[in-house]
Design a protein around this motif. Structure first.
Motif, mmCIF file in Angstrom:
data_model
loop_
_atom_site.group_PDB
_atom_site.id
_atom_site.type_symbol
_atom_site.label_atom_id
_atom_site.label_comp_id
_atom_site.label_asym_id
_atom_site.label_seq_id
_atom_site.Cartn_x
_atom_site.Cartn_y
_atom_site.Cartn_z
ATOM 1 N N VAL A 167 7.313 -3.813 -7.065
ATOM 2 C CA VAL A 167 6.338 -3.202 -6.170
ATOM 3 C C VAL A 167 6.261 -4.107 -4.931
ATOM 4 O O VAL A 167 7.135 -4.943 -4.720
ATOM 5 C CB VAL A 167 4.971 -3.030 -6.853
ATOM 6 C CG1 VAL A 167 5.084 -2.053 -8.016
ATOM 7 C CG2 VAL A 167 4.399 -4.372 -7.315
ATOM 8 N N ARG A 168 5.243 -3.964 -4.112
ATOM 9 C CA ARG A 168 5.183 -4.737 -2.868
ATOM 10 C C ARG A 168 3.931 -5.587 -2.826
ATOM 11 O O ARG A 168 2.811 -5.080 -2.969
ATOM 12 C CB ARG A 168 5.212 -3.797 -1.669
ATOM 13 C CG ARG A 168 5.440 -4.491 -0.317
ATOM 14 C CD ARG A 168 6.851 -5.007 -0.165
ATOM 15 N NE ARG A 168 7.036 -5.659 1.118
ATOM 16 C CZ ARG A 168 7.434 -5.025 2.229
ATOM 17 N NH1 ARG A 168 7.665 -3.723 2.184
ATOM 18 N NH2 ARG A 168 7.600 -5.685 3.347
ATOM 19 N N ASP A 169 4.141 -6.879 -2.649
ATOM 20 C CA ASP A 169 3.056 -7.817 -2.393
ATOM 21 C C ASP A 169 3.029 -8.055 -0.894
ATOM 22 O O ASP A 169 3.922 -8.689 -0.329
ATOM 23 C CB ASP A 169 3.296 -9.130 -3.147
ATOM 24 C CG ASP A 169 2.139 -10.109 -2.977
ATOM 25 O OD1 ASP A 169 1.230 -9.827 -2.177
ATOM 26 O OD2 ASP A 169 2.161 -11.168 -3.643
ATOM 27 N N LEU A 170 1.998 -7.546 -0.225
ATOM 28 C CA LEU A 170 1.917 -7.564 1.237
ATOM 29 C C LEU A 170 1.033 -8.681 1.760
ATOM 30 O O LEU A 170 0.691 -8.695 2.937
ATOM 31 C CB LEU A 170 1.391 -6.215 1.733
ATOM 32 C CG LEU A 170 2.316 -5.029 1.436
ATOM 33 C CD1 LEU A 170 1.505 -3.765 1.225
ATOM 34 C CD2 LEU A 170 3.298 -4.841 2.568
ATOM 35 N N ALA A 171 0.660 -9.590 0.895
ATOM 36 C CA ALA A 171 -0.220 -10.705 1.271
ATOM 37 C C ALA A 171 -1.596 -10.213 1.722
ATOM 38 O O ALA A 171 -2.290 -10.906 2.459
ATOM 39 C CB ALA A 171 0.426 -11.570 2.350
ATOM 40 N N ILE A 172 -1.979 -9.014 1.290
ATOM 41 C CA ILE A 172 -3.362 -8.568 1.448
ATOM 42 C C ILE A 172 -4.112 -9.080 0.225
ATOM 43 O O ILE A 172 -3.737 -8.760 -0.902
ATOM 44 C CB ILE A 172 -3.452 -7.034 1.531
ATOM 45 C CG1 ILE A 172 -2.683 -6.524 2.759
ATOM 46 C CG2 ILE A 172 -4.906 -6.580 1.602
ATOM 47 C CD1 ILE A 172 -2.629 -5.014 2.857
ATOM 48 N N PRO A 173 -5.128 -9.889 0.406
ATOM 49 C CA PRO A 173 -5.774 -10.538 -0.739
ATOM 50 C C PRO A 173 -6.151 -9.547 -1.839
ATOM 51 O O PRO A 173 -6.767 -8.510 -1.581
ATOM 52 C CB PRO A 173 -7.019 -11.184 -0.118
ATOM 53 C CG PRO A 173 -6.624 -11.447 1.298
ATOM 54 C CD PRO A 173 -5.750 -10.296 1.687
ATOM 55 N N ASN A 174 -5.716 -9.879 -3.066
ATOM 56 C CA ASN A 174 -6.082 -9.123 -4.278
ATOM 57 C C ASN A 174 -5.584 -7.684 -4.275
ATOM 58 O O ASN A 174 -6.146 -6.820 -4.942
ATOM 59 C CB ASN A 174 -7.599 -9.150 -4.499
ATOM 60 C CG ASN A 174 -8.143 -10.555 -4.529
ATOM 61 O OD1 ASN A 174 -8.982 -10.906 -3.702
ATOM 62 N ND2 ASN A 174 -7.660 -11.371 -5.445
ATOM 63 N N HIS A 175 -4.493 -7.410 -3.531
ATOM 64 C CA HIS A 175 -3.936 -6.063 -3.461
ATOM 65 C C HIS A 175 -2.424 -6.074 -3.706
ATOM 66 O O HIS A 175 -1.734 -7.051 -3.406
ATOM 67 C CB HIS A 175 -4.191 -5.434 -2.084
ATOM 68 C CG HIS A 175 -5.577 -4.919 -1.893
ATOM 69 N ND1 HIS A 175 -6.645 -5.753 -1.671
ATOM 70 C CD2 HIS A 175 -6.074 -3.646 -1.887
ATOM 71 C CE1 HIS A 175 -7.742 -5.016 -1.519
ATOM 72 N NE2 HIS A 175 -7.426 -3.740 -1.655
ATOM 73 N N LEU A 176 -1.934 -4.962 -4.216
ATOM 74 C CA LEU A 176 -0.514 -4.661 -4.282
ATOM 75 C C LEU A 176 -0.326 -3.210 -3.843
ATOM 76 O O LEU A 176 -1.272 -2.416 -3.874
ATOM 77 C CB LEU A 176 0.028 -4.835 -5.705
ATOM 78 C CG LEU A 176 0.130 -6.263 -6.246
ATOM 79 C CD1 LEU A 176 0.430 -6.233 -7.745
ATOM 80 C CD2 LEU A 176 1.205 -7.055 -5.501
ATOM 81 N N ARG A 177 0.900 -2.877 -3.445
ATOM 82 C CA ARG A 177 1.213 -1.499 -3.070
ATOM 83 C C ARG A 177 2.345 -0.993 -3.941
ATOM 84 O O ARG A 177 3.323 -1.720 -4.188
ATOM 85 C CB ARG A 177 1.630 -1.419 -1.600
ATOM 86 C CG ARG A 177 1.740 0.009 -1.050
ATOM 87 C CD ARG A 177 2.422 0.024 0.306
ATOM 88 N NE ARG A 177 3.821 -0.346 0.177
ATOM 89 C CZ ARG A 177 4.615 -0.640 1.216
ATOM 90 N NH1 ARG A 177 4.131 -0.635 2.440
ATOM 91 N NH2 ARG A 177 5.884 -0.962 1.018
ATOM 92 N N VAL A 178 2.235 0.256 -4.385
ATOM 93 C CA VAL A 178 3.272 0.861 -5.223
ATOM 94 C C VAL A 178 3.658 2.209 -4.645
ATOM 95 O O VAL A 178 2.805 3.011 -4.265
ATOM 96 C CB VAL A 178 2.809 0.996 -6.692
ATOM 97 C CG1 VAL A 178 1.543 1.851 -6.805
ATOM 98 C CG2 VAL A 178 3.919 1.570 -7.559
ATOM 99 N N THR A 179 4.961 2.458 -4.587
ATOM 100 C CA THR A 179 5.468 3.749 -4.148
ATOM 101 C C THR A 179 5.339 4.759 -5.277
ATOM 102 O O THR A 179 5.538 4.420 -6.451
ATOM 103 C CB THR A 179 6.954 3.628 -3.750
ATOM 104 O OG1 THR A 179 7.096 2.608 -2.763
ATOM 105 C CG2 THR A 179 7.489 4.944 -3.204
ATOM 106 N N ALA A 180 5.018 5.993 -4.937
ATOM 107 C CA ALA A 180 5.030 7.075 -5.918
ATOM 108 C C ALA A 180 6.473 7.490 -6.170
ATOM 109 O O ALA A 180 7.145 7.996 -5.271
ATOM 110 C CB ALA A 180 4.218 8.262 -5.411
ATOM 111 N N GLY A 181 6.964 7.236 -7.357
ATOM 112 C CA GLY A 181 8.336 7.580 -7.697
ATOM 113 C C GLY A 181 8.435 8.902 -8.417
ATOM 114 O O GLY A 181 7.569 9.775 -8.278
#
Length: 373
Positions: free
Chosen positions: A327-341
């Motif tokens: 997934v993607r760690d964007l350096a937004i504190p306490n967040h991750l981003r995931v693509t809908a597959g």
């Protein structure tokens, strides 16, 4: 060994880092918002046939004006647009770069609202355009009042919006775009890379183009059309803006093969976009299932979900890698981003995250504040 610092590079480029999400070979890649659905076989055959025909003419330069492609894109966009309103390049990143080359540069500035697409600031730096980081409202929104206040205070030459916003998925109201346009004498750019994933019937910035010659709407075939590897981006605007692009583009910048592939794909728009509804369903599934695991989700009109409440994003990122998922760690504190597959990919992600959440302690894994007995 010589390093970049030993070279006479421009001073304003020193210390910068290039764009790049981690490129790891994993079974399930949900980190760069690709369309993970393959192109339908019948459409793929049609594209291959178009490429086979075009390869016979690659001894000649391509159509510098990519006329047939612009016609195809104008038909796809609708809203009364014609080829004169359309411009295309090698991915929407090149479109945005050309906009900055034409309207930005040394002594000029661009206003944007982080967190947003990271290439916007990188392209600003590469063109010598001063970057101004505005502030968003709660839940990553931008109200008309907020946009106007920042424009009034900073007097930018270009204003960048991203709708839906990457990496948050946040929609942008047409009222905000109208207000921003009226508040500036500069160019307003609305990056609609994920427009096809918005709820059905929602109007886009394309509806605002008439009578607004300084408004530009950029799009891409990478996402909804599953064409990320083909590198085709485009924009819609007043014809005068396309004339400005001609001043900065490289000669014959769109290859014969790129044009042929894109034209063939657009001829099968219905089949190519049939997968969009499935992707939206998986995105909505993530919005429902992630809170059940204790995470916080943010409204998304894109093909991804930003989720918060992650105690240690890097630890969860690494734990998912052990499950062959990225997934993607964007350096937004306490967040991750995931693509809908695909349905299978989304299921695998949710199962893996559930296992990680259940087994990890609050200090390193799982949602903030979650207490497991």
């Amino acid at each position: 060994m010589t390093s970049i610092d030993d070279l006479p590079i421009r001073d304003d480029l020193r210390g910068l880092s290039p764009y790049g999400a981690p490129q790891k070979h994993v079974k399930i890649a949900l980190n760069v918002n690709e369309n993970t659905h393959p192109i339908p076989e019948a459409v793929a055959r049609s594209i291959v046939e178009a490429l086979a025909a075009s390869i016979l003419t690659v001894n000649r330069y391509p159509d510098r004006e990519f006329t047939e492609l612009r016609d195809s894109l104008a038909r796809y966009l609708g809203h009364g647009l014609t080829r004169d309103n359309v411009w295309a390049a090698n991915g929407s990143n090149e479109v945005l770069q050309q906009i900055l080359q034409a309207f930005g540069g040394p002594g000029r500035s661009v206003l944007a609202f982080p967190p947003t697409y990271s290439m916007h600031s990188i392209l600003a730096a590469s063109t010598g355009t001063r970057w101004i980081a505005g502030e968003r409202d709660e839940e990553f929104g931008i109200s008309p009042e907020t946009a106007v206040r920042w424009i009034t205070d900073t007097a930018p030459d270009i204003v960048f919006f991203c709708s839906p916003n990457n990496p948050t998925g946040t929609p942008l109201s047409l009222e905000t775009i109208r207000a921003a346009y009226d508040a500036t004498d500069g160019v307003v750019v609305v990056d609609e890379a994920y427009a096809e994933f918005a709820p059905d019937g929602e109007p886009t910035a394309l509806t605002l183009l008439d009578g607004r010659p300084r408004l530009i709407v950029s799009r891409t075939m990478s996402k909804a059309f599953a064409f990320a590897g083909a590198r085709v981006g485009y924009m819609a605007s007043d014809p005068a803006v396309a004339d400005a692009m001609r001043l900065v583009r490289l000669p014959y910048h769109l290859s014969t093969l790129t044009q042929a592939a894109a034209i063939a794909a657009l001829a099968h728009t219905r089949e190519m976009l049939a997968m969009v509804d499935d992707i939206k369903a998986q995105r909505d599934r993530l919005l429902v299932e992630l809170p059940k695991l204790g995470y916080i989700v943010h409204e998304s009109w894109a093909n991804f979900v930003l989720f918060g409440g992650v105690a240690d994003p890097n630890a969860v990122f690494e734990a998912l890698l052990e499950h062959d998922i990225i997934v993607r760690d964007l350096a937004i504190p306490n967040h991750l981003r995931v693509t809908a597959g695909t349905e299978a990919e989304t299921s695998a992600f949710l199962q893996a995250l559930g296992e990680i959440t259940a087994l990890g302690d609050i200090g390193s894994f799982g949602p903030l504040g979650r207490i497991d007995s």
